[in-house]
Scaffold this motif. Structure first.
Motif, short mmCIF file in Angstrom:
data_model
loop_
_atom_site.label_atom_id
_atom_site.label_comp_id
_atom_site.label_asym_id
_atom_site.label_seq_id
_atom_site.Cartn_x
_atom_site.Cartn_y
_atom_site.Cartn_z
N VAL A 12 -45.64 -41.26 -17.98
CA VAL A 12 -45.70 -42.63 -18.50
C VAL A 12 -44.34 -43.34 -18.39
O VAL A 12 -44.17 -44.41 -18.96
N VAL A 13 -43.40 -42.75 -17.64
CA VAL A 13 -42.06 -43.35 -17.60
C VAL A 13 -41.62 -43.77 -16.20
O VAL A 13 -40.46 -44.14 -16.00
N GLU A 14 -42.54 -43.78 -15.24
CA GLU A 14 -42.17 -44.12 -13.86
C GLU A 14 -42.98 -45.31 -13.35
O GLU A 14 -43.42 -45.35 -12.22
N GLY A 15 -43.15 -46.30 -14.21
CA GLY A 15 -43.92 -47.48 -13.86
C GLY A 15 -44.97 -47.76 -14.90
O GLY A 15 -45.08 -47.06 -15.91
N PRO A 16 -45.79 -48.78 -14.68
CA PRO A 16 -46.78 -49.20 -15.69
C PRO A 16 -47.87 -48.16 -15.91
O PRO A 16 -48.43 -47.62 -14.95
N GLY A 17 -48.18 -47.87 -17.15
CA GLY A 17 -49.30 -47.00 -17.48
C GLY A 17 -49.05 -45.55 -17.12
O GLY A 17 -47.92 -45.12 -16.85
N ASN A 18 -50.12 -44.76 -17.12
CA ASN A 18 -50.04 -43.36 -16.69
C ASN A 18 -50.05 -43.31 -15.17
O ASN A 18 -50.91 -43.92 -14.53
N ARG A 19 -49.12 -42.54 -14.59
CA ARG A 19 -48.98 -42.57 -13.14
C ARG A 19 -48.84 -41.17 -12.55
O ARG A 19 -48.28 -40.26 -13.18
#
Length: 201
Positions: A12-19
């Motif tokens: 959740v820390v590499e762009g919007p939302g869960n990725r």
């Protein structure tokens, strides 16, 4: 084949939302102060074909999209363009970090690069600049880096919803890994003290 340094299937820390995040292996930029020097060398990562990575992405539940980091994703533009198109056909978003500026990428006049750009929703461009260190904006570490919205999947309003954060993962063998964006020199110093000098990557 895509040369991959690391995969985190849900973050959740590499762009919007869960990725679903893919760190590519290989980079010619070599930005001063780069935290990811292990990703610079070419040809030493784990090799995946596009279909295998696509299957991994589809098997991951509750993700909003994928993020490419590096290394330098545009060094493997042809294969990543194919993967991005497949992902977007599943209504997932594509975020890509690059050390190049958008202008530099367009100046290459390369079909693979242009195809990759066509399948990216949010491009975060510009190499890390140690002299312009700035953690005030989400996902980036220096003030020169730009958010470029190449489709209407996202817009600037999302930037108000996020701040820089990190995730810490400790494997069963004790290896500690950190991803996200923060003051990594200070984080590493603090973790080394707290974890008995266990190397943080």
């Amino acid at each position: 084949m895509i040369d991959v340094y690391k995969i985190i299937s849900n973050t959740v820390v590499e762009g919007p939302g869960n990725r679903f995040c893919i760190w590519t292996q290989g980079c010619n930029k070599h930005c001063s102060g780069c935290w990811a020097k292990d990703t610079w060398a070419f040809g030493i990562g784990t090799k995946y074909n596009v279909e295998d990575l696509y299957s991994k992405i589809l098997n991951e539940k509750d993700i909003e999209g994928i993020t490419f980091l590096g290394g330098e994703p545009f060094e493997q533009a042809e294969e990543l363009a194919k993967l991005s198109l497949m992902v977007k056909n599943q209504n997932l978003s594509v975020v890509c970090f690059t050390g190049y500026t958008l202008e530099e990428l367009k100046e290459k006049n390369d079909n693979s690069v242009n195809s990759f750009l066509e399948n990216i929703d949010l491009l975060i461009d510009g190499g890390f600049e140690k002299d312009n260190f700035d953690l005030s904006r989400p996902w980036v570490g220096s003030s020169n880096q730009r958010y470029i919205f190449l489709t209407d999947f996202y817009n600037e309003s999302i930037l108000d919803d996020y701040t820089n954060r990190i995730e810490v993962r400790i494997s069963p063998d004790g290896k500690t890994e950190i991803n996200g964006m923060g003051d990594f020199e200070q984080i590493n110093k603090n973790f080394c003290l707290q974890l008995g000098n266990n190397k943080v990557k």
